[in-house]
Design an enzyme around this catalytic site. Structure first.
Site, PDB file in Angstrom:
ATOM      1  N   ASP A 158       0.789  -1.217   0.000  1.00  0.00           N
ATOM      2  CA  ASP A 158       0.000   0.000   0.000  1.00  0.00           C
ATOM      3  C   ASP A 158       0.826   1.274   0.000  1.00  0.00           C
ATOM      4  O   ASP A 158       0.296   2.354  -0.088  1.00  0.00           O
ATOM      5  CB  ASP A 158      -1.009  -0.001   1.145  1.00  0.00           C
ATOM      6  CG  ASP A 158      -0.334  -0.274   2.460  1.00  0.00           C
ATOM      7  OD1 ASP A 158       0.886  -0.453   2.471  1.00  0.00           O
ATOM      8  OD2 ASP A 158      -1.043  -0.332   3.470  1.00  0.00           O
ATOM      9  N   GLU A 179      -0.022   8.458  10.442  1.00  0.00           N
ATOM     10  CA  GLU A 179      -0.942   7.342  10.235  1.00  0.00           C
ATOM     11  C   GLU A 179      -1.807   7.182  11.480  1.00  0.00           C
ATOM     12  O   GLU A 179      -1.444   7.652  12.560  1.00  0.00           O
ATOM     13  CB  GLU A 179      -0.161   6.054   9.993  1.00  0.00           C
ATOM     14  CG  GLU A 179       0.675   5.617  11.179  1.00  0.00           C
ATOM     15  CD  GLU A 179       0.483   4.144  11.518  1.00  0.00           C
ATOM     16  OE1 GLU A 179      -0.613   3.624  11.255  1.00  0.00           O
ATOM     17  OE2 GLU A 179       1.416   3.535  12.054  1.00  0.00           O
TER      18      GLU A 179
END
Lengths: 956, 566
Positions: free
Chosen positions: B108, B239
């Protein structure tokens, strides 16, 4: 006009010219001070060499010193730093000049302070280096330096203020506070460090000052520079505590604040900051329980009661601080956390329980240092009674005992010592782990024993439960052919004898255990070293088991050998005796354990009717019993010898020998007995060694030589045993005779030995003696003796016809008798000393004339009708014997002291020579071959003492 | 001035990380991931938003790839074969789904890179850390093959593309400052998470920002915790995968695991640990090797050969990227030379006595681990330890419900009498870690990416209320603009400089005065004459529109002059 080069050249060439050099130095200083040229680099190095050389004369040093001071005044500033350095070095190597240097530098200082420059700092630096005490600096100088434009100057001042430079705290504080706002990070750092130093030594009256500093520290906790943050953490910890301790009422409040403030920087990215935080946390004196609990949980806790306002504010800062610390990547941080827990766990019991969980996890750490620190913390907790190991922790904890780092193991065992275990199972598993430990780490033996003894003392009730198991195991192994000497046995014994240590009430530990324990005395005495010394322990053991000795002796006197039946009798008898004795003890009253010493124990141990008597008899019998314990074990190991496991047996023999030699004596009787036992053991040991050779038939060449040697030794020892001891009882006599027969048999087993006939003859003599002795007592000869007898009768024509095989068969029948020594045994020995003689002070002699050697002789246990000789030999082998007519000496008794000038006839034509002198006794039994023809002893001599060397030198 | 953040991927979702940041006119793309759950154009970030014309070279200054989860995927192909072999009818369908998710979490951050550079045509520099660069081509190639050959999809890029793409990559080391162009500086900081993961700090002019990528704040045994300096940040993009979870100490989990293993082994049982990626296997292996060492256990640990080889090559090469523990012991012995680990041979399977076996692949989805499982599962003293999550459709997943029997296919049934132990280790930071990082960096703005929407919202609220920092969680293709810092350049007078070099406080108790060298104000709001600190500094703007900093001694003089001028 002088020249420095010349001057220094003179320095280097010898002492005579040094004076001249000094002279020229002086004139030169006096005359033309202004014309001196600057000192060159080379000159500096040579001066340095002179200073460092410890053999440089004082006068030279002082003249160098003068030159330096002089040039300081007259040379350009660029040279000053080097001159100052030399002066500092000089005064550190020659302390006598230090004061002088200090004074002269101090006098120069004021001229340089306006404006302060690098040079001022160099002067101050030199001053500080020379002076051993901190240098006092006046206010104006200090402020002018601190406000100086140059950054390094300020830095130096801040760095040294408070440690090497003394300034009034009232002045220092505001200056440092101002410095903390400097744009330079290292100045901020140093200012904070100086504040820490200041906080450590100075006392502040005003709260606002302390608070101001604390708040400044808090502000700098979020500084961008790592080094500043490190120092800020220190400031916060120290000044925060000062702030808290100002007022008793608000102490908790402020402590909590400081605690939370420190916790809030726990996630700093710099490892050193984190270490510093935990060091700070370790200094906290009081923190509320809620906050402590919060520091163990990453989630904000939901409290039962309504939380205080402060807690709500601080909780998120504190959350999980300690957990984060323990999870840290750097071991330094983890170690520091464990250290801080030391003080924190003392603050709250509930927290201590929770923190233990954390510490248990740390025990899994990969770094030894961290594990060690965690255990030290737990130990600290145990001392403060806040360590409670639950069952599920216990399992984990026991794993640590097997750690492969020795520090960790020792530390874990330290905790075991203090532990109070809840139930029997835990106790058992702890014990098992320790015993297992003993196997895997034999080097820890002493420590493990000591731990076991503590364990036993602390958990008497559990020891009682397993006492019978232990007793069975120990007895089985002592009687059977298993381990005689294993660490495991010793450990079990330690455990069981430690249980009834404090409590004298009835315990189910069989007294026989104590007697076994006595044989391990030196090995186990260290386990009890914290409460009693070795002798006390021995007496304690004897006392506990003494009841059984008497019956045993009786039995062995009486009839044949049935060890099983005997032990039963012992146990019964022992128990009874113990009971009776315990009542006595109770009647006398208990003495506190810590004061146990020799005398207390001795008093307590004596039956009441003996109390008035002298102490010695008790002690003597103690030693005797002790020796007997060891000798009793001999027959048990014999089967092992036969089954070719000689090494183990040798090992135990060696161990017993050590035990015996380590005994100390007050009186002669037990000493004689132990000398006998020692010799006996030595012979047995040799027998076992020889036996091993013979049975295994290891016919290696080197082995053969060794064997010869051993047989020779054995022979000598056997003779010694025969001749040097008197007063045997019948059983002892027979045992000894049998042993001697055995040694001969062993010799005969060796078919290569040339003098078979001779040995056979001797053996026959001894055999006859034995036989007659047995007949006299109408005893039955043992299998060995009987077999040997028949063998001798068969081959009456001399041993040559007998095959060694026949003797081999005899050997198989042999087993040592149960030997009990009694007090009757006397050791014949002599002490010989030649006064005033040593290599430096030899005795005089004239060649060809008789020399007299004055001897002080002390003889023990030798009756007047014995034939004693003084033997003297020179190195070349010539020997002269002088008869020592004991009857002619007036003195009599067991111990006799004689002073006798022994004549030596054949003095050689030499400047000096050495004589080996010793005393010997004619052996009674072995008059087979006369040793010396002319006037010497008729029989072989048995030496009674060590050979002494006498130094003689010719009279000039 | 402002920093504009355009989120192309991982906005309010997990996967397809791609964020384009415009700082003072410089545009940087952080990560270039692809979404594996979908197979149409939505798999790639919508690059057209960067530049509608497709002229990416001028639109972007550079691309920075924070990390990739490489090693797992190296074994994917192998893994895939075996599944087919064992039970094609049943698992074939679930495989596609399953594969998608695996890649989702691992590709990803990088997946779309080749597509973007080669197909879309970007020629600017790409920055990665050394380990990432070393492993990226292997992984991309592997991925391409799987994608094209097995899935039968249209080829988006070929091997040459990958090679071309890797040529544009510039490797960076930790804490190495790189001057991309005149204004743009980037620097990598250690992030934990996986081998080679990094946080990137970017600075354009006076504006600074950090993009974290994935990171971990609690150290593993083989990887350290994230480390960063205290910086003056305008923006932090972090994140938020575990935005609401707070994890307890992992010691407890480790302890349970070790206890279970020890108990099993000392009872003479066998332990099977099916592991996937080398990262996890290494972690457990270090853990157990230490434990073995300390406890003096002699039970053999086997490590199937393929895994060991790969591990040694990469970890020994990249020792600088591992944890402190490994670095500490590195001079004496390499932690990856396990003392108690023996080489696996097939005969081990039938050798009696206790042992521990690490077998690939994880989740018991095939291969050796399934084979071993079939042999050992019927015995009660066997322990199967499952590290990490098991996807539905694998034996591991079925095993977690502890069934008495497992049906592999109609012909194969396994009696399961063994014990099962689950361990959960995650390389992502938890919410406490995120909060701690934000607190330490104390940036002016925070943007959350790479997380599920509800979690992001709750984390956002928390950040806002606890620290008072404005926080955003943009969805894909949204742009967030935050103001940036610009230092005003001002001329300082000589007198001012002179005073600045001296400490300017007077000797009254606690009465030192603020010293400020720089004043941080936007140019627009500077009035003609502003008093910043009454006693120390004045800022003056003269006619030439240049700012000047002067000392108060001079101010009177200048004021006098001005007055006369006016």
């Amino acid at each position: 006009k002088g020249d420095y080069y010349q001057y220094l050249a003179k320095f280097k060439c010898g002492d005579e010219r040094k004076e001249a050099a000094d002279q020229s130095m002086k004139t030169y200083q006096n005359n033309t001070p202004e014309s001196i040229q600057p000192i060159s680099m080379q000159t500096f190095t040579s001066m340095m060499n002179e200073i460092l050389n410890p053999s440089t004369p004082k006068s030279t040093v002082s003249s160098i010193f003068k030159t330096l001071i002089h040039s300081l005044l007259h040379s350009p500033e660029s040279h000053h730093s080097q001159i100052l350095k030399l002066i500092a070095d000089l005064s550190s190597h020659h302390p006598s000049l230090a004061q002088l240097a200090l004074d002269s530098l101090q006098s120069m200082l004021p001229q340089l302070t306006d404006p302060p420059s690098q040079l001022t700092i160099e002067y101050l630096d030199a001053l500080v280096n020379i002076s051993e005490r901190p240098v006092e600096v006046d206010d104006s100088l200090f402020t002018s330096i601190c406000l100086a434009a140059s950054f390094p100057v300020r830095l130096w001042m801040v760095r040294n203020s408070g440690c090497r430079v003394m300034v009034r705290p009232e002045l220092l504080y505001p200056v440092l506070m101002g410095m903390t706002k400097e744009p330079y990070p290292c100045l901020r750092e140093e200012a904070l460090e100086a504040l820490v130093r200041l906080g450590e030594c100075a006392v502040f009256e005003e709260v606002s000052l302390v608070k101001g500093c604390y708040e400044r520290g808090v502000q700098l906790l979020s500084d961008n520079e790592d080094c500043v943050r490190i120092s800020a953490v220190r400031v916060v910890a120290l000044w925060g505590l000062m702030l808290a301790s100002f007022n008793v009422d608000t102490k908790t409040y402020w402590s909590n604040e400081v605690f939370a403030m420190l916790c809030s920087v726990v996630r700093d990215m710099n490892m050193k900051v984190r270490v510093e935080v935990f060091n700070g946390l370790g200094k906290m004196e009081i923190v509320s329980k809620e906050l402590l609990m919060q520091s163990l949980s990453k989630r904000v806790l939901v409290l039962d009661q309504s939380p205080t306002e402060q807690f709500v504010l601080l909780a998120s800062n504190v959350a999980g601080a300690l957990v984060h610390g323990v999870e840290d990547e750097f071991f330094e941080v983890r170690k520091s956390v464990c250290q801080s827990l030391r003080t924190l766990t003392v603050l709250s019991v509930e927290f201590a329980h929770a923190a233990l969980n954390l510490l248990m996890d740390v025990l899994n750490d990969y770094k030894v240092e961290v594990r060690f620190q965690a255990l030290e913390t737990m130990h600290h907790m145990a001392i403060n009674h806040c360590l409670e190991l639950q069952e599920n922790y216990m399992h984990k904890f026991l794993d640590v005992l097997e750690d492969n780092s020795s520090e960790v193991r020792f530390s874990a065992r330290k905790i075991v010592r203090l532990m109070k275990l809840r139930n029997h199972l835990l106790f058992k598993s702890t014990m098992d782990v320790l015993l297992k430990n003993l196997d895997s780490y034999p080097q820890d033996e002493a420590d493990i024993f000591s731990v076991l003894s503590h364990l036993g003392r602390n958990h008497k009730q559990f020891v009682d439960l397993i006492a019978n198991e232990i007793a069975d195991e120990v007895e089985a192994s002592f009687e059977g052919n298993r381990e005689f000497n294993s660490a495991r046995m010793a450990a079990l014994l330690v455990l069981s004898i430690s249980a009834p240590f404090l409590n004298a009430d009835v315990c189910p530990i069989p007294p026989v255990i104590f007697s076994f324990a006595a044989t391990f005395l030196s090995r186990i005495c260290c386990a009890f070293s914290d409460v009693m010394n070795r002798d006390t322990l021995l007496e304690y053991l004897i006392q506990k088991s003494s009841s059984m000795v008497q019956p045993e002796v009786n039995i062995s006197n009486g009839e044949g050998q049935n060890p099983l039946a005997k032990d039963d009798v012992q146990n019964v008898a022992g128990n009874e005796m113990i009971h009776s004795e315990i009542t006595i003890n109770n009647g006398e009253g208990q003495l506190p354990l810590s004061k146990y010493n020799v005398q207390n124990v001795a008093l307590e141990m004596k039956p009441p009717n003996d109390v008035g008597q002298h102490k010695r008899p008790v002690h003597d019998s103690v030693v005797l019993t002790y020796i007997n314990y060891i000798l009793v074990k001999l027959p048990n190991i014999w089967p092992k010898v036969q089954s070719c496991s000689a090494n183990e047996v040798l090992c135990s023999l060696r161990h017993w020998k050590e035990e015996l030699t380590s005994l100390t004596f007050d009186s002669s009787a037990p000493a004689d007995a132990s000398a006998f036992a020692l010799l006996y053991l030595k012979i047995i040991k040799l027998v076992v060694e020889v036996w091993d050779h013979l049975v295994r038939k290891t016919e290696v060449v080197s082995g053969t030589v060794e064997l010869e040697d051993k047989l020779e030794k054995l022979d000598g020892r056997a003779k010694e045993l025969m001749n040097r001891f008197i007063g045997f009882s019948a059983e002892e006599e027979i045992s000894v005779l049998e042993l001697i027969l055995l040694t001969y048999t062993l010799r005969l087993c060796r078919s290569e030995i040339c003098s078979r006939n001779f040995i056979f003859k001797r053996m026959t003599i001894i055999y006859l003696r034995t036989e007659s002795f047995l007949k006299l007592r109408s005893d039955v000869a043992s299998g060995f003796v009987a077999e040997l007898g028949s063998l001798i009768r068969e081959s009456s024509n001399g041993g040559a016809s007998c095959s060694s095989l026949a003797f081999d068969n005899c050997l198989k029948l042999f087993s040592p008798k149960r030997l009990m020594i009694r007090e009757g045994i006397r050791h014949r020995r002599a002490e010989l000393s030649i006064p005033n003689n040593c290599p430096d002070y030899p005795l005089p002699f004239a060649p060809g004339l008789t020399a007299s050697i004055p001897c002080d002789i002390t003889i023990h246990n030798i009756s007047s009708n014995c034939r004693a000789w003084v033997r003297m030999c020179i190195n070349d082998g010539f020997t002269q014997h002088v008869y020592l007519d004991l009857q002619s000496f007036e003195v009599s008794g067991e111990v006799r002291k004689i002073s006798y000038a022994v004549p030596y006839y054949r003095t050689p034509e030499l400047d000096s020579f050495n004589l080996k002198v010793c005393i010997g006794l004619e052996s009674l039994f072995e008059n087979v071959t006369p040793v010396q023809a002319h006037g010497g002893p008729k029989c072989e001599l048995v030496l009674l003492c060590e050979e002494k060397i006498v130094y003689l030198s010719r009279v000039l | 001035m402002a920093i504009e953040t355009l989120v192309l991927g991982a906005g309010q979702e997990v996967g397809k990380s791609c964020v384009v940041v415009n700082i003072n006119g410089k545009r940087i793309m952080f990560d270039c991931g692809m979404h594996m759950g979908v197979s149409d154009h939505r798999r790639y970030p919508n690059f057209s938003l960067i530049s509608p014309t497709g002229d990416f070279d001028t639109a972007l200054s550079c691309i920075i790839i924070t990390h990739l989860y490489c090693i797992n995927t190296l074994f994917l192909r192998f893994h895939y074969f075996l599944i087919i072999k064992i039970s094609h009818s049943l698992i074939l369908y679930s495989y596609i789904f399953f594969f998608g998710i695996i890649c989702d979490s691992h590709l990803d951050h990088l997946g779309a890179l080749v597509y973007f550079t080669e197909v879309c045509g970007f020629h600017g520099p790409i920055y990665m850390t050394y380990p990432t660069k070393a492993l990226a081509p292997l992984m991309l190639e592997d991925y391409r093959k799987v994608l094209v050959e097995r899935r039968g999809e249209e080829e988006q890029f070929n091997s040459d593309h990958i090679a071309e793409c890797m040529k544009k990559v510039i490797a960076v080391d930790l804490r190495q400052t790189i001057q991309v162009d005149k204004d743009l500086q980037i620097r990598a900081y250690y992030a934990g998470h996986v081998l080679g993961a990094a946080m990137f700090h970017a600075k354009v002019g006076d504006s600074e920002m950090v993009y974290t990528g994935d990171y971990n704040m609690t150290p593993d045994r083989h990887l350290g915790a994230a480390q960063i300096d205290r910086l003056r940040l305008d923006l932090l993009i972090t994140e938020s995968t575990y935005g609401t979870t707070i994890r307890d100490s992992k010691y407890a989990r480790e302890r349970e695991f070790l206890d279970a293993v020890h108990k099993c082994v000392s009872a003479g049982g066998k332990v099977l640990i099916p592991t996937f990626g080398l990262g996890r296997a290494q972690e457990l292996c270090i853990l157990m090797d230490d434990y073995w060492e300390r406890m003096n256990l002699k039970v053999p640990i086997y490590f199937s050969a393929g895994l060991t080889k790969q591990a040694n090559v990469y970890y020994k090469m990249l020792i600088n990227w591992t944890s402190q523990k490994i670095k500490d012991s590195y001079p004496t012995n390499n932690a990856f030379d396990f003392k108690n680990v023996c080489k696996y041979e097939r005969s081990v399977l039938d050798t009696p006595g206790p042992c521990v076996l690490f077998a690939s692949p994880g989740m018991i989805s095939g291969g050796l681990s399934l084979e071993v499982f079939k042999r050992w599962a019927p015995f009660e003293n066997t322990l199967v330890a499952l590290p990490g999550y098991c996807l539905p459709g694998t034996v591991g997943h079925v095993l977690m419900s502890k069934p008495p029997k497992i049906e592999l296919d109609p012909n194969t049934k396994i009696d399961v009498r063994c014990q099962v132990h689950q361990l959960a280790f995650s390389p992502h930071t938890d919410s406490k870690g995120i909060m701690d990082l934000i607190k330490f960096l104390s940036p002016k703005h925070v943007i959350l990416v790479h997380g599920e929407k509800p979690k992001m919202v709750s984390l956002k609220e928390k950040i806002h209320s606890e620290m008072g920092i404005p926080c955003y969680h943009p969805a894909n293709n949204e742009t967030v603009s935050v103001p940036s810092t610009v230092y005003v350049k001002a001329q300082a007078s000589d007198a001012f400089m002179e005073r600045c070099l001296k400490p300017n406080f007077k000797l009254h108790k606690c009465s030192s005065q603020e010293l400020s060298i720089k004043t941080l104000t936007d140019k627009n709001i500077v009035p003609e004459l502003q008093v910043i600190n009454e006693k120390a500094v004045f800022i003056v703007e003269d006619k030439s529109k240049k700012l000047k900093v002067v000392h108060n001694d001079e101010v009177l003089v200048m004021l006098g002059e001005k007055k006369t001028e006016d």
